[in-house]
Write a protein that holds these residues in place. Structure first.
Motif, mmCIF file in Angstrom:
data_model
loop_
_atom_site.group_PDB
_atom_site.id
_atom_site.type_symbol
_atom_site.label_atom_id
_atom_site.label_comp_id
_atom_site.label_asym_id
_atom_site.label_seq_id
_atom_site.Cartn_x
_atom_site.Cartn_y
_atom_site.Cartn_z
ATOM 1 N N VAL A 21 0.853 -1.180 0.000
ATOM 2 C CA VAL A 21 0.000 0.000 0.000
ATOM 3 C C VAL A 21 0.897 1.241 0.000
ATOM 4 N N ALA A 22 0.296 2.401 -0.165
ATOM 5 C CA ALA A 22 1.050 3.657 -0.104
ATOM 6 C C ALA A 22 1.648 3.823 1.295
ATOM 7 N N PRO A 23 2.787 4.500 1.400
ATOM 8 C CA PRO A 23 3.441 4.657 2.709
ATOM 9 C C PRO A 23 2.528 5.204 3.802
ATOM 10 N N ASP A 24 1.618 6.131 3.467
ATOM 11 C CA ASP A 24 0.734 6.690 4.497
ATOM 12 C C ASP A 24 -0.378 5.722 4.919
ATOM 13 N N GLN A 25 -0.446 4.551 4.269
ATOM 14 C CA GLN A 25 -1.438 3.541 4.619
ATOM 15 C C GLN A 25 -0.817 2.340 5.342
ATOM 16 N N ALA A 26 0.488 2.357 5.517
ATOM 17 C CA ALA A 26 1.203 1.196 6.062
ATOM 18 C C ALA A 26 0.726 0.800 7.462
ATOM 19 N N GLU A 70 -21.800 -16.510 8.753
ATOM 20 C CA GLU A 70 -20.989 -15.288 8.745
ATOM 21 C C GLU A 70 -19.620 -15.565 8.122
ATOM 22 N N TYR A 71 -19.157 -14.632 7.333
ATOM 23 C CA TYR A 71 -17.806 -14.691 6.791
ATOM 24 C C TYR A 71 -17.102 -13.391 7.150
ATOM 25 N N VAL A 72 -15.782 -13.444 7.273
ATOM 26 C CA VAL A 72 -15.010 -12.279 7.698
ATOM 27 C C VAL A 72 -13.995 -11.925 6.624
ATOM 28 N N LEU A 73 -13.981 -10.668 6.249
ATOM 29 C CA LEU A 73 -12.946 -10.138 5.362
ATOM 30 C C LEU A 73 -11.857 -9.580 6.266
ATOM 31 N N VAL A 74 -10.794 -10.352 6.410
ATOM 32 C CA VAL A 74 -9.721 -10.002 7.338
ATOM 33 C C VAL A 74 -8.799 -8.950 6.737
ATOM 34 N N ARG A 75 -8.514 -9.079 5.455
ATOM 35 C CA ARG A 75 -7.610 -8.134 4.795
ATOM 36 C C ARG A 75 -8.141 -7.782 3.415
ATOM 37 N N LEU A 76 -7.917 -6.547 3.055
ATOM 38 C CA LEU A 76 -8.198 -6.055 1.707
ATOM 39 C C LEU A 76 -7.156 -5.006 1.410
ATOM 40 N N MET A 77 -6.375 -5.239 0.373
ATOM 41 C CA MET A 77 -5.398 -4.230 -0.018
ATOM 42 C C MET A 77 -5.254 -4.211 -1.526
ATOM 43 N N ILE A 78 -5.012 -3.012 -2.042
ATOM 44 C CA ILE A 78 -4.688 -2.800 -3.446
ATOM 45 C C ILE A 78 -3.315 -2.137 -3.470
ATOM 46 N N ASP A 79 -2.430 -2.675 -4.305
ATOM 47 C CA ASP A 79 -1.083 -2.128 -4.404
ATOM 48 C C ASP A 79 -1.136 -0.639 -4.760
ATOM 49 N N GLN A 80 -0.209 0.104 -4.200
ATOM 50 C CA GLN A 80 -0.193 1.561 -4.387
ATOM 51 C C GLN A 80 -0.184 1.968 -5.857
ATOM 52 N N ARG A 81 0.392 1.158 -6.727
ATOM 53 C CA ARG A 81 0.449 1.500 -8.160
ATOM 54 C C ARG A 81 -0.906 1.450 -8.832
ATOM 55 N N PHE A 82 -1.882 0.772 -8.191
ATOM 56 C CA PHE A 82 -3.182 0.570 -8.820
ATOM 57 C C PHE A 82 -4.324 1.259 -8.078
ATOM 58 N N GLN A 83 -4.006 2.023 -7.055
ATOM 59 C CA GLN A 83 -5.049 2.696 -6.286
ATOM 60 C C GLN A 83 -5.638 3.862 -7.080
ATOM 61 N N GLY A 84 -6.849 4.235 -6.701
ATOM 62 C CA GLY A 84 -7.512 5.367 -7.341
ATOM 63 C C GLY A 84 -8.228 5.005 -8.627
ATOM 64 N N ARG A 85 -8.393 3.714 -8.901
ATOM 65 C CA ARG A 85 -9.057 3.256 -10.123
ATOM 66 C C ARG A 85 -10.363 2.510 -9.843
ATOM 67 N N GLY A 86 -10.781 2.500 -8.582
ATOM 68 C CA GLY A 86 -11.998 1.781 -8.228
ATOM 69 C C GLY A 86 -11.784 0.289 -8.002
ATOM 70 N N LEU A 87 -10.536 -0.143 -7.973
ATOM 71 C CA LEU A 87 -10.262 -1.575 -7.825
ATOM 72 C C LEU A 87 -10.515 -2.066 -6.402
#
Length: 146
Positions: A21-26, A70-87
């Motif tokens: 992720v972007a550094p400010d999201q680490a 019930e299901y749990v979404l433990v992690r969700l991340m989009i690589d910093q290079r692909f953020q801002g595209r609605g992914l």
């Protein structure tokens, strides 16, 4: 772009753990290698690589919840290079769809760091609601599925 979740394999393992992720999201999400390690400790966990039009862009980790249906979404991340595209939104919806389709989940829970305003806005706009619970300092949300 078409987003799909694929099991993490030996072929994409190294690429998945290099996503960041972007550094400010680490401070908001653990490294992907931690999620993959958790899947070995918790065999029901499902680490999934997020692909958009065939290109690796992110990672999610899902597992059954403590409550029936019930299901749990433990992690969700989009690589910093692909953020801002609605992914991120598409990956979130793919994870919810996976839980409903593959596991007949009636609800999906997740949690986020309170200072992560972007995550909160995304989850609220995707139909998640705060439960009033706090888990390990994170705000818990749930989305009921029909």
């Amino acid at each position: 772009m078409t987003v799909e979740l694929r099991p993490v394999t030996k072929d994409d393992f190294r690429a998945v753990i290099k996503l960041e992720v972007a550094p400010d999201q680490a401070d908001f999400v653990a490294p992907n290698v931690v999620g993959i390690a958790e899947a070995h400790v918790y065999p029901q966990a499902e680490p999934r690589a997020v692909y958009a039009d065939g290109e690796l862009v992110g990672f999610v980790l899902l597992h059954p919840g403590d409550r029936a249906g019930e299901y749990v979404l433990v992690r969700l991340m989009i690589d910093q290079r692909f953020q801002g595209r609605g992914l991120g939104r598409q990956a979130l919806e793919a994870a919810v769809d996976h839980a409903a389709r593959e596991h007949d989940a009636h609800s999906v829970r997740l949690s986020f760091v309170p200072s992560n305003d972007r995550a909160r806005a995304l989850y609220v706009s995707a139909g998640f609601a705060e439960t009033g619970e706090v888990d390990d300092g994170e705000i818990v949300m749930v989305r009921q599925l029909s």
